[in-house]
Write a protein that holds these residues in place. Structure first.
Motif, PDB file in Angstrom:
ATOM      1  N   GLU A   1       5.232   6.670 -19.142  1.00 46.06           N
ATOM      2  CA  GLU A   1       6.395   7.528 -19.335  1.00 46.06           C
ATOM      3  C   GLU A   1       7.641   6.659 -19.501  1.00 46.06           C
ATOM      4  N   PRO A   2       7.854   6.119 -20.709  1.00 44.38           N
ATOM      5  CA  PRO A   2       8.939   5.159 -20.927  1.00 44.38           C
ATOM      6  C   PRO A   2      10.335   5.753 -20.872  1.00 44.38           C
ATOM      7  N   GLN A   3      10.456   7.055 -20.589  1.00 37.98           N
ATOM      8  CA  GLN A   3      11.785   7.611 -20.363  1.00 37.98           C
ATOM      9  C   GLN A   3      12.370   7.112 -19.043  1.00 37.98           C
ATOM     10  N   TYR A   4      11.488   6.579 -18.170  1.00 40.26           N
ATOM     11  CA  TYR A   4      11.950   5.992 -16.915  1.00 40.26           C
ATOM     12  C   TYR A   4      12.169   4.488 -17.098  1.00 40.26           C
ATOM     13  N   GLU A   5      13.209   3.976 -16.465  1.00 40.35           N
ATOM     14  CA  GLU A   5      13.448   2.535 -16.491  1.00 40.35           C
ATOM     15  C   GLU A   5      12.536   1.843 -15.473  1.00 40.35           C
ATOM     16  N   THR A   6      12.499   0.528 -15.548  1.00 43.15           N
ATOM     17  CA  THR A   6      11.812  -0.287 -14.547  1.00 43.15           C
ATOM     18  C   THR A   6      12.802  -0.618 -13.443  1.00 43.15           C
ATOM     19  N   ILE A   7      12.381  -0.461 -12.197  1.00 43.30           N
ATOM     20  CA  ILE A   7      13.253  -0.729 -11.048  1.00 43.30           C
ATOM     21  C   ILE A   7      12.642  -1.860 -10.218  1.00 43.30           C
ATOM     22  N   PHE A   8      13.458  -2.846  -9.880  1.00 42.78           N
ATOM     23  CA  PHE A   8      13.027  -3.965  -9.048  1.00 42.78           C
ATOM     24  C   PHE A   8      13.619  -3.768  -7.646  1.00 42.78           C
ATOM     25  N   HIS A   9      12.758  -3.571  -6.659  1.00 42.38           N
ATOM     26  CA  HIS A   9      13.195  -3.392  -5.275  1.00 42.38           C
ATOM     27  C   HIS A   9      13.098  -4.728  -4.553  1.00 42.38           C
ATOM     28  N   LEU A  10      14.230  -5.254  -4.096  1.00 35.55           N
ATOM     29  CA  LEU A  10      14.313  -6.562  -3.449  1.00 35.55           C
ATOM     30  C   LEU A  10      14.304  -6.387  -1.930  1.00 35.55           C
ATOM     31  N   VAL A  11      13.365  -7.075  -1.254  1.00 31.52           N
ATOM     32  CA  VAL A  11      13.209  -6.951   0.197  1.00 31.52           C
ATOM     33  C   VAL A  11      13.165  -8.344   0.819  1.00 31.52           C
ATOM     34  N   ASN A  12      13.926  -8.548   1.883  1.00 34.45           N
ATOM     35  CA  ASN A  12      13.850  -9.785   2.665  1.00 34.45           C
ATOM     36  C   ASN A  12      12.547  -9.754   3.463  1.00 34.45           C
ATOM     37  N   ARG A  13      11.643 -10.689   3.189  1.00 35.35           N
ATOM     38  CA  ARG A  13      10.319 -10.590   3.824  1.00 35.35           C
ATOM     39  C   ARG A  13      10.333 -11.025   5.288  1.00 35.35           C
ATOM     40  N   HIS A  14      11.427 -11.602   5.748  1.00 34.71           N
ATOM     41  CA  HIS A  14      11.523 -11.987   7.168  1.00 34.71           C
ATOM     42  C   HIS A  14      12.078 -10.837   8.017  1.00 34.71           C
TER      43      HIS A  14
ATOM     44  N   CYS B   1       8.269  -2.898   5.663  1.00 37.98           N
ATOM     45  CA  CYS B   1       9.279  -2.168   4.892  1.00 37.98           C
ATOM     46  C   CYS B   1       8.604  -1.027   4.153  1.00 37.98           C
ATOM     47  N   SER B   2       9.245   0.136   4.132  1.00 36.54           N
ATOM     48  CA  SER B   2       8.766   1.285   3.364  1.00 36.54           C
ATOM     49  C   SER B   2       9.814   1.630   2.319  1.00 36.54           C
ATOM     50  N   ILE B   3       9.406   1.597   1.061  1.00 36.23           N
ATOM     51  CA  ILE B   3      10.306   1.828  -0.064  1.00 36.23           C
ATOM     52  C   ILE B   3      10.039   3.231  -0.603  1.00 36.23           C
ATOM     53  N   ARG B   4      11.046   4.064  -0.593  1.00 39.11           N
ATOM     54  CA  ARG B   4      10.878   5.446  -1.045  1.00 39.11           C
ATOM     55  C   ARG B   4      10.743   5.479  -2.572  1.00 39.11           C
ATOM     56  N   ALA B   5       9.760   6.236  -3.061  1.00 38.63           N
ATOM     57  CA  ALA B   5       9.568   6.367  -4.502  1.00 38.63           C
ATOM     58  C   ALA B   5      10.779   7.054  -5.118  1.00 38.63           C
ATOM     59  N   SER B   6      11.254   6.529  -6.243  1.00 38.60           N
ATOM     60  CA  SER B   6      12.415   7.133  -6.898  1.00 38.60           C
ATOM     61  C   SER B   6      12.083   8.500  -7.485  1.00 38.60           C
ATOM     62  N   GLU B   7      10.817   8.722  -7.835  1.00 40.04           N
ATOM     63  CA  GLU B   7      10.345  10.022  -8.321  1.00 40.04           C
ATOM     64  C   GLU B   7       9.207  10.457  -7.396  1.00 40.04           C
ATOM     65  N   PRO B   8       9.487  11.217  -6.337  1.00 39.87           N
ATOM     66  CA  PRO B   8       8.472  11.490  -5.313  1.00 39.87           C
ATOM     67  C   PRO B   8       7.226  12.215  -5.820  1.00 39.87           C
ATOM     68  N   ARG B   9       7.355  13.041  -6.872  1.00 41.10           N
ATOM     69  CA  ARG B   9       6.185  13.735  -7.405  1.00 41.10           C
ATOM     70  C   ARG B   9       5.473  12.914  -8.487  1.00 41.10           C
ATOM     71  N   LYS B  10       6.109  11.828  -8.901  1.00 42.15           N
ATOM     72  CA  LYS B  10       5.518  10.958  -9.912  1.00 42.15           C
ATOM     73  C   LYS B  10       5.732   9.501  -9.507  1.00 42.15           C
TER      74      LYS B  10
ATOM     75  N   GLY C   1       0.827  -1.203   0.000  1.00 44.13           N
ATOM     76  CA  GLY C   1       0.000   0.000   0.000  1.00 44.13           C
ATOM     77  C   GLY C   1       0.860   1.250   0.000  1.00 44.13           C
ATOM     78  N   ASN C   2       0.272   2.370  -0.397  1.00 47.65           N
ATOM     79  CA  ASN C   2       0.999   3.635  -0.487  1.00 47.65           C
ATOM     80  C   ASN C   2       0.852   4.454   0.795  1.00 47.65           C
ATOM     81  N   SER C   3       1.794   5.329   0.998  1.00 45.73           N
ATOM     82  CA  SER C   3       1.649   6.388   2.008  1.00 45.73           C
ATOM     83  C   SER C   3       2.403   7.615   1.503  1.00 45.73           C
ATOM     84  N   TYR C   4       2.002   8.790   1.958  1.00 44.01           N
ATOM     85  CA  TYR C   4       2.645  10.017   1.509  1.00 44.01           C
ATOM     86  C   TYR C   4       2.451  11.062   2.585  1.00 44.01           C
ATOM     87  N   GLY C   5       3.435  11.924   2.662  1.00 45.60           N
ATOM     88  CA  GLY C   5       3.416  12.990   3.660  1.00 45.60           C
ATOM     89  C   GLY C   5       4.635  13.866   3.466  1.00 45.60           C
ATOM     90  N   LYS C   6       5.014  14.575   4.516  1.00 46.06           N
ATOM     91  CA  LYS C   6       6.151  15.488   4.423  1.00 46.06           C
ATOM     92  C   LYS C   6       7.438  14.736   4.100  1.00 46.06           C
TER      93      LYS C   6
END
Length: 524
Positions: free
Chosen positions: A269-282, A215-224, A178-183
């Motif tokens: 917006e295909p000018q951006y690459e695809t990013i795979f974020h790997l997280v240890n679920r334990h 785990c909270s993964i920071r968006a690589s493009e915070p405004r997009k 799920g998403n979250s956003y704030g300051k």
């Protein structure tokens, strides 16, 4: 459509195996107008839940509209008063012109969203819910399809939405995103809901106690930030795919003033690459390695498993994420022939792909050479710089698939093979705008088995394992088949999963709309 709240018998042709004991639950849009108002997008229709109850070779059918706040308010006013994915609710026509004008400038809270949960049935702590992609779910009685409590994720954990495609581990815990956003920015959050406690009396109420963000993964493009529909889970890892379908947050905040619906603030917006974020679920720890690939989009994952230091991920992918906005009712209602053919031919084809992530990457990993050493994988992974790995995919099909137009809605033997090395998946083939075939893919050989008949349009296939099964494909595949050329002749199809031949069908004497996702609820 009209609902069928009281179970009705079906007509059986062939044989429904007597060992199948439970309910096939389906969800999807089923009502597209209130009064003179019409929805714009297929995703907007009011949720209609379906239940095929199967016992001792017999099948009954029932359905109910979800009594969401959206459905109730629209019904009471006989017009659309709650905005959906592709439809903006207009100001009340009974207000004077000044009130209607200024209502445009009442910026809605980003959490003030629909509870029209029309995408899937999901399960948390033994309870069934119907879900969409907002912060709201509805608890459901899987026997009667009665609508129960409205559930707001943000009342339990700090997220503003959640997907309709959670994963489940073998201990009974559920995982979602799920998403979250704030300051602090925009984050993609991995959610864990613990399994139900054993030997504890179950109360008939919502129980999401113990839910946490691991785990909270920071968006690589915070405004997009990126749109996503699902995510990857193996036995030890979760992978979030940050794809170049972008949400413009500034436009989103102003969407009501601009007169835009939600799908109009999404862009490919295909000018951006695809990013795979790997997280240890334990542990919830995100890898410092940044895995990248060429721009692509994916809605549904097939499976993922670990093997010899690599994470193998299979998913349905396309090269043009703008396709999501194309499924407007105007396009889908085009008459058969040239217009509909032109629409279909303009659509991107989704095809199965395999990506492989090397799990042991450090400062000693050599640069500019393929790190993937699995003999059965043609996918590559190349270290391009410190902590940077670039991936190329393997096409998980041969040319035979192309005659069926690509595929979507993949399913596997989830209970026994999710997160594990597997061989088969089942899906819908899209030889036209709607699925017109069922496919069984052998990922070892890339060979297909196909069920296809002119004028019959299948829904997402669901695998049900046979009792005491010894092989991965011991069981049946079920799909609801839509028959638009004939009135009230929709049927539940049951295929032998191994041979992919028909065992039997249960014909339903009512019309059923094309749906989205479903699950099999096994009974004791």
């Amino acid at each position: 459509m009209e609902e069928t709240p009281n179970a009705i018998p079906t007509t059986i042709k062939g044989t429904i195996p007597s060992w199948i004991n439970g309910s096939f639950l389906r969800n999807g849009p089923g009502k597209f107008e209130f009064g003179e108002d019409r929805y714009t997008h297929w995703f907007d229709g009011m949720a209609l839940m379906h239940r095929f109850h199967i016992c001792e070779g017999n099948v009954t059918y029932s359905s109910r509209f979800l009594r969401s706040d959206s459905f109730v308010q629209n019904s009471e006013r006989n017009r659309i008063v709650v905005s959906e994915f592709g439809t903006l609710a207009m100001p009340d026509p009974c207000k004077n012109i000044f009130a209607r004008f200024f209502s445009r400038f009442q910026i809605p809270s980003m959490c003030a969203t629909t509870d029209n949960a029309s995408v899937n049935f999901v399960k948390y702590k033994g309870d069934y819910y119907v879900s969409t992609e907002t912060n709201y779910m509805r608890r459901i009685d899987p026997q009667s399809l009665e609508t129960k409590e409205k559930v707001d994720w943000s009342q339990f954990i700090a997220v503003n939405s959640a997907t309709a495609h959670p994963h489940y581990d073998r201990e009974g815990a559920s995982y979602n995103m799920g998403n979250s956003y704030g300051k602090g920015g925009f984050f993609y959050n991995i959610i864990r809901v613990p399994p139900p406690k054993e030997k504890e009396a179950k109360e008939d109420t919502v129980d999401l106690s113990g839910a946490e963000v691991i785990c909270s993964i920071r968006a690589s493009e915070p405004r997009k930030p990126s749109y996503y529909h699902s995510f990857v889970m193996s036995e030890n890892y979760i992978v979030f795919i940050e794809q170049p379908i972008k949400l413009d947050l500034m436009r989103f905040m102003l969407y009501r003033i601009l007169g835009k619906s939600f799908h109009q603030v999404m862009s490919w917006e295909p000018q951006y690459e695809t990013i795979f974020h790997l997280v240890n679920r334990h542990t919830g720890k995100e890898s410092e390695v940044r895995y990248r690939a060429a721009p692509m989009f994916t809605l549904h994952q097939i499976n993922a498993f670990e093997n010899d230091g690599f994470l193998v991920m299979d998913m349905c992918c396309g090269d043009d994420g703008a396709v999501i906005a194309d499924f407007t009712l105007e396009n889908l209602r085009k008459g058969p022939g040239k217009e509909l053919d032109e629409f279909y031919n303009a659509l991107c084809r989704n095809l199965p792909r395999r990506y492989v992530l090397p799990l042991s990457v450090d400062q000693h990993t050599p640069l500019d050479q393929n790190l993937v050493t699995l003999h059965y994988c043609a996918a590559t992974a190349t270290m391009t710089g410190p902590g940077e790995v670039y991936l190329t995919h393997e096409e998980l099909h041969n040319d035979e698939l192309l005659q069926y137009g690509g595929l979507e809605f993949p399913q596997i033997n989830y209970a026994h093979y999710n997160g594990r090395n597997y061989r088969y998946f089942y899906s819908c083939g899209f030889g036209h705008v709607f699925a017109d075939s069922l496919l069984k893919m052998d990922v070892h050989t890339k060979e297909l088995k196909v069920w296809r008949h002119p004028g019959l349009f299948p829904s997402e296939p669901v695998f049900v394992a046979a009792p005491n099964a010894t092989e991965e494909d011991d069981g049946v595949v079920m799909s609801v088949i839509i028959t638009p050329r004939e009135e009230k002749s929709t049927f539940l199809l049951v295929l032998d999963a191994k041979t992919f031949t028909e065992l039997g069908r249960a014909e339903v004497p009512v019309n059923i709309p094309y749906g989205t996702h479903g699950v099999f609820n096994e009974m004791g």
